[in-house]
Write a protein that holds these residues in place. Structure first.
Motif, PDB file in Angstrom:
ATOM      1  N   LEU A 186      26.070  33.522  28.834  1.00  0.00           N
ATOM      2  CA  LEU A 186      26.122  32.151  28.325  1.00  0.00           C
ATOM      3  C   LEU A 186      26.227  31.217  29.529  1.00  0.00           C
ATOM      4  O   LEU A 186      26.977  31.512  30.474  1.00  0.00           O
ATOM      5  N   PRO A 187      25.521  30.109  29.533  1.00  0.00           N
ATOM      6  CA  PRO A 187      25.492  29.246  30.722  1.00  0.00           C
ATOM      7  C   PRO A 187      26.854  28.743  31.169  1.00  0.00           C
ATOM      8  O   PRO A 187      27.059  28.479  32.363  1.00  0.00           O
ATOM      9  N   TRP A 188      27.795  28.581  30.238  1.00  0.00           N
ATOM     10  CA  TRP A 188      29.097  28.019  30.616  1.00  0.00           C
ATOM     11  C   TRP A 188      30.101  29.089  31.039  1.00  0.00           C
ATOM     12  O   TRP A 188      31.241  28.782  31.384  1.00  0.00           O
ATOM     13  N   PHE A 189      29.713  30.361  31.040  1.00  0.00           N
ATOM     14  CA  PHE A 189      30.602  31.411  31.544  1.00  0.00           C
ATOM     15  C   PHE A 189      30.701  31.316  33.062  1.00  0.00           C
ATOM     16  O   PHE A 189      29.703  31.073  33.755  1.00  0.00           O
ATOM     17  N   ASN A 190      31.913  31.535  33.587  1.00  0.00           N
ATOM     18  CA  ASN A 190      32.137  31.529  35.026  1.00  0.00           C
ATOM     19  C   ASN A 190      33.349  32.384  35.346  1.00  0.00           C
ATOM     20  O   ASN A 190      33.886  33.068  34.462  1.00  0.00           O
ATOM     21  N   ASP A 191      33.795  32.371  36.594  1.00  0.00           N
ATOM     22  CA  ASP A 191      34.909  33.230  37.004  1.00  0.00           C
ATOM     23  C   ASP A 191      36.199  32.922  36.251  1.00  0.00           C
ATOM     24  O   ASP A 191      37.076  33.791  36.125  1.00  0.00           O
ATOM     25  N   ALA A 192      36.351  31.700  35.746  1.00  0.00           N
ATOM     26  CA  ALA A 192      37.581  31.322  35.051  1.00  0.00           C
ATOM     27  C   ALA A 192      37.602  31.771  33.590  1.00  0.00           C
ATOM     28  O   ALA A 192      38.684  31.901  32.999  1.00  0.00           O
ATOM     29  N   THR A 193      36.442  32.027  32.994  1.00  0.00           N
ATOM     30  CA  THR A 193      36.370  32.319  31.557  1.00  0.00           C
ATOM     31  C   THR A 193      37.171  33.549  31.154  1.00  0.00           C
ATOM     32  O   THR A 193      37.902  33.521  30.153  1.00  0.00           O
ATOM     33  N   PRO A 194      37.076  34.680  31.878  1.00  0.00           N
ATOM     34  CA  PRO A 194      37.869  35.840  31.474  1.00  0.00           C
ATOM     35  C   PRO A 194      39.365  35.586  31.479  1.00  0.00           C
ATOM     36  O   PRO A 194      40.107  36.090  30.621  1.00  0.00           O
ATOM     37  N   PHE A 195      39.833  34.801  32.438  1.00  0.00           N
ATOM     38  CA  PHE A 195      41.271  34.520  32.521  1.00  0.00           C
ATOM     39  C   PHE A 195      41.711  33.570  31.405  1.00  0.00           C
ATOM     40  O   PHE A 195      42.870  33.610  30.967  1.00  0.00           O
ATOM     41  N   SER A 196      40.803  32.734  30.925  1.00  0.00           N
ATOM     42  CA  SER A 196      41.104  31.905  29.759  1.00  0.00           C
ATOM     43  C   SER A 196      41.316  32.783  28.526  1.00  0.00           C
ATOM     44  O   SER A 196      42.203  32.521  27.699  1.00  0.00           O
ATOM     45  N   ALA A 197      40.519  33.854  28.410  1.00  0.00           N
ATOM     46  CA  ALA A 197      40.681  34.780  27.300  1.00  0.00           C
ATOM     47  C   ALA A 197      42.037  35.486  27.364  1.00  0.00           C
ATOM     48  O   ALA A 197      42.717  35.655  26.345  1.00  0.00           O
ATOM     49  N   VAL A 198      42.452  35.893  28.574  1.00  0.00           N
ATOM     50  CA  VAL A 198      43.758  36.541  28.730  1.00  0.00           C
ATOM     51  C   VAL A 198      44.885  35.564  28.396  1.00  0.00           C
ATOM     52  O   VAL A 198      45.910  35.945  27.810  1.00  0.00           O
ATOM     53  N   LEU A 199      44.713  34.310  28.768  1.00  0.00           N
ATOM     54  CA  LEU A 199      45.704  33.284  28.445  1.00  0.00           C
ATOM     55  C   LEU A 199      45.946  33.223  26.938  1.00  0.00           C
ATOM     56  O   LEU A 199      47.104  33.185  26.475  1.00  0.00           O
ATOM     57  N   LEU A 200      44.876  33.245  26.157  1.00  0.00           N
ATOM     58  CA  LEU A 200      45.012  33.234  24.700  1.00  0.00           C
ATOM     59  C   LEU A 200      45.676  34.515  24.194  1.00  0.00           C
ATOM     60  O   LEU A 200      46.502  34.479  23.269  1.00  0.00           O
ATOM     61  N   MET A 201      45.336  35.654  24.789  1.00  0.00           N
ATOM     62  CA  MET A 201      45.975  36.916  24.406  1.00  0.00           C
ATOM     63  C   MET A 201      47.474  36.869  24.663  1.00  0.00           C
ATOM     64  O   MET A 201      48.281  37.370  23.867  1.00  0.00           O
ATOM     65  N   MET A 202      47.868  36.268  25.781  1.00  0.00           N
ATOM     66  CA  MET A 202      49.289  36.193  26.132  1.00  0.00           C
ATOM     67  C   MET A 202      50.068  35.351  25.127  1.00  0.00           C
ATOM     68  O   MET A 202      51.198  35.689  24.772  1.00  0.00           O
ATOM     69  N   VAL A 203      49.475  34.288  24.681  1.00  0.00           N
ATOM     70  CA  VAL A 203      50.131  33.472  23.656  1.00  0.00           C
ATOM     71  C   VAL A 203      50.372  34.302  22.397  1.00  0.00           C
ATOM     72  O   VAL A 203      51.464  34.302  21.819  1.00  0.00           O
ATOM     73  N   GLY A 204      49.347  35.063  21.989  1.00  0.00           N
ATOM     74  CA  GLY A 204      49.460  35.860  20.780  1.00  0.00           C
ATOM     75  C   GLY A 204      50.494  36.962  20.892  1.00  0.00           C
ATOM     76  O   GLY A 204      51.313  37.159  19.976  1.00  0.00           O
ATOM     77  N   ILE A 205      50.522  37.688  22.013  1.00  0.00           N
ATOM     78  CA  ILE A 205      51.455  38.807  22.133  1.00  0.00           C
ATOM     79  C   ILE A 205      52.880  38.319  22.309  1.00  0.00           C
ATOM     80  O   ILE A 205      53.834  38.996  21.918  1.00  0.00           O
ATOM     81  N   THR A 206      53.068  37.135  22.884  1.00  0.00           N
ATOM     82  CA  THR A 206      54.419  36.586  23.000  1.00  0.00           C
ATOM     83  C   THR A 206      55.011  36.327  21.622  1.00  0.00           C
ATOM     84  O   THR A 206      56.160  36.706  21.334  1.00  0.00           O
ATOM     85  N   VAL A 207      54.226  35.722  20.749  1.00  0.00           N
ATOM     86  CA  VAL A 207      54.687  35.468  19.376  1.00  0.00           C
ATOM     87  C   VAL A 207      54.904  36.786  18.641  1.00  0.00           C
ATOM     88  O   VAL A 207      55.922  36.975  17.951  1.00  0.00           O
ATOM     89  N   ALA A 208      53.977  37.729  18.788  1.00  0.00           N
ATOM     90  CA  ALA A 208      54.089  39.007  18.089  1.00  0.00           C
ATOM     91  C   ALA A 208      55.315  39.791  18.547  1.00  0.00           C
ATOM     92  O   ALA A 208      56.025  40.399  17.731  1.00  0.00           O
ATOM     93  N   THR A 209      55.601  39.780  19.840  1.00  0.00           N
ATOM     94  CA  THR A 209      56.760  40.504  20.365  1.00  0.00           C
ATOM     95  C   THR A 209      58.059  39.889  19.865  1.00  0.00           C
ATOM     96  O   THR A 209      59.015  40.597  19.524  1.00  0.00           O
ATOM     97  N   LEU A 210      58.096  38.566  19.802  1.00  0.00           N
ATOM     98  CA  LEU A 210      59.283  37.881  19.296  1.00  0.00           C
ATOM     99  C   LEU A 210      59.595  38.292  17.861  1.00  0.00           C
ATOM    100  O   LEU A 210      60.765  38.485  17.484  1.00  0.00           O
ATOM    101  N   LEU A 211      58.561  38.489  17.059  1.00  0.00           N
ATOM    102  CA  LEU A 211      58.748  38.811  15.645  1.00  0.00           C
ATOM    103  C   LEU A 211      58.891  40.308  15.381  1.00  0.00           C
ATOM    104  O   LEU A 211      59.559  40.713  14.427  1.00  0.00           O
ATOM    105  N   TRP A 212      58.283  41.137  16.226  1.00  0.00           N
ATOM    106  CA  TRP A 212      58.107  42.555  15.883  1.00  0.00           C
ATOM    107  C   TRP A 212      59.056  43.474  16.638  1.00  0.00           C
ATOM    108  O   TRP A 212      59.628  44.403  16.058  1.00  0.00           O
TER     109      TRP A 212
END
Length: 430
Positions: A186-212
């Protein structure tokens, strides 16, 4: 004195119950190492080829290799500083609160990594990598929780699941990073895009760990105030203890060889075979495949039938042999089987050497001693990452050759200097 939930028989009655209770930790480790695998996958061609223009256009290949070595050393350096702290704090306050706070800080750090890549700021990237390593020393919390809920005989299997989580991350992370960093997808993919995906994963696992996640250790409410100098004294005390010194020295050599390998071979592939981020990501993911396969069954099978010390010696020797073989092929084709068997040997060695140390420690020492062991591991990671860059600047094959010799030396140290750990009434464990 017995602490934590070790006497709660319900947790010990079923390995499936233990695994279910520890699953959030394995997911945390998985996502954390997805992020770290992206650093190796994305930063290596980015710095070597200077595709992000973070370095001067006339920077020499030796300077680029040295810069990459420094960059890849900062994350494990942060873990080295943070691991004794995490181990001691999780012993004192419980595993869950330490884990949650570390995840919050880690999430912020990945935001800084994304910003540094967008802004093309090498100083900010260096600082963010160091801070991320400090926060993600939470693998010590996972090891402590495993020790809380398992017997010494079970630990090789459950420690193996940690490395299986890491290995899955080394498959998913590079494949994810190779595609998300490729603008041809995709034209807008760059070196920062994968780390943006990990950032979103971290938000999700933080909430999940707090609850689970359920706490596995009672806080030591009667303990005195925390002093920073005491937190860092744990590693020195462990090395000074004759019961642990030889284990820790042997493990340090093993970690130096193995984690140096994870940094050296992508650098060798990028420089020697001119691979781009997509091509090198395929090889990095491939190395994770045998590690997952070994930890799914072979680790538990062998450690149930052989002394853990024997498994450590044999796997360290095999690691050294296959590291040395990597530099022989003149085309990429033969690299696939060599890297596969190197990954398998590494997969056996990592949980085996950690299990040897854990079996030598008493129940109340698990958090501190595994924190010290993790500190040595990440110190070896930092040193080997920095050293690999310097050695590669001298000669391309030098890093892998030195690491192969180190793995063989580690096997000899275990065979000569590390004692076996005896199982009460049933023969040797290690």
């Amino acid at each position: 004195m017995t602490t934590g939930f070790r006497d709660t028989s319900g947790w010990r009655s079923s390995q499936s119950q233990v695994l279910a209770s520890l699953l959030p930790l394995y997911i945390v480790i998985f996502i954390g190492f997805v992020g770290y695998s992206l650093m190796i996958t994305v930063f290596t061609p980015m710095i070597i080829h200077n595709s992000n223009n973070m370095l001067s256009s006339d920077a020499s290949s030796a300077f680029r290799a040295g810069t990459l070595g420094v960059l890849l050393a900062l994350y494990p350096l942060g873990q080295f500083l943070g691991s004794p702290v995490m181990g001691a704090l999780s012993d004192r306050f419980g595993r869950k609160p330490v884990l949650i706070w570390s995840l919050v800080v880690t999430t912020l750090c990945y935001g800084l990594i994304v910003a540094s890549l967008v802004l093309q700021s090498l100083p900010l990237l260096l600082a963010a990598s160091l801070l991320a390593g400090l926060a993600e020393a939470n693998i010590v919390t996972a090891q402590g929780a495993i020790a809380d809920l398992t017997t010494k005989e079970q630990r090789a299997r459950f420690f193996g699941y940690i490395y299986m989580s890491v290995s899955l991350a080394y498959i998913v992370g590079p494949l994810l990073g190779g595609k998300l960093a490729d603008p041809s997808v995709l034209p807008w993919f760059n070196d920062a895009t994968p780390f943006s995906a990990v950032l979103l994963m971290m938000v999700g696992i933080t909430v999940a760990t707090l609850l689970w996640f359920r706490e596995t250790r009672h806080p030591l409410s009667a303990a005195g105030p925390i002093q920073v100098r005491h937190l860092f004294a744990g590693l020195i005390a462990s090395l000074s203890n004759i019961r642990f010194r030889r284990f820790l020295i042997a493990n340090f050599l093993i970690y130096l060889a193995i984690f140096g390998f994870f940094r050296a071979y992508p650098m060798y592939l990028v420089q020697g075979f001119k691979l781009d981020v997509t091509e090198v990501s395929d090889f990095i993911a491939w190395v994770g495949v045998p590690i997952v396969l070994v930890n799914l069954g072979l680790t538990g099978f062998l450690t149930a039938r052989l002394p853990v010390r024997t498994v450590t010696i044999g796997s360290a020797l095999l690691s050294g042999v296959f590291f040395a073989l990597i530099v022989l092929p003149t085309s990429t084709g033969p690299l696939w089987p060599v890297l596969f068997f190197a990954g398998g040997a590494v997969a056996l060695c990592l949980p085996a050497c950690a299990t040897m140390l854990s079996q030598a420690a008493d129940d109340d020492e698990q958090g501190e001693i595994m924190g010290s062991n993790q500190a040595l591991q990440v110190a070896a990671e930092a040193l080997s990452g920095f050293g690999a860059g310097l050695l590669a600047a001298i000669a391309l094959i030098l890093p892998l050759s030195v690491l192969a010799a180190t793995a063989i030396l580690a096997a000899m140290v275990v065979a000569i200097a590390v004692p076996g750990v005896q199982r009460k009434g049933n023969g040797p464990l290690a």
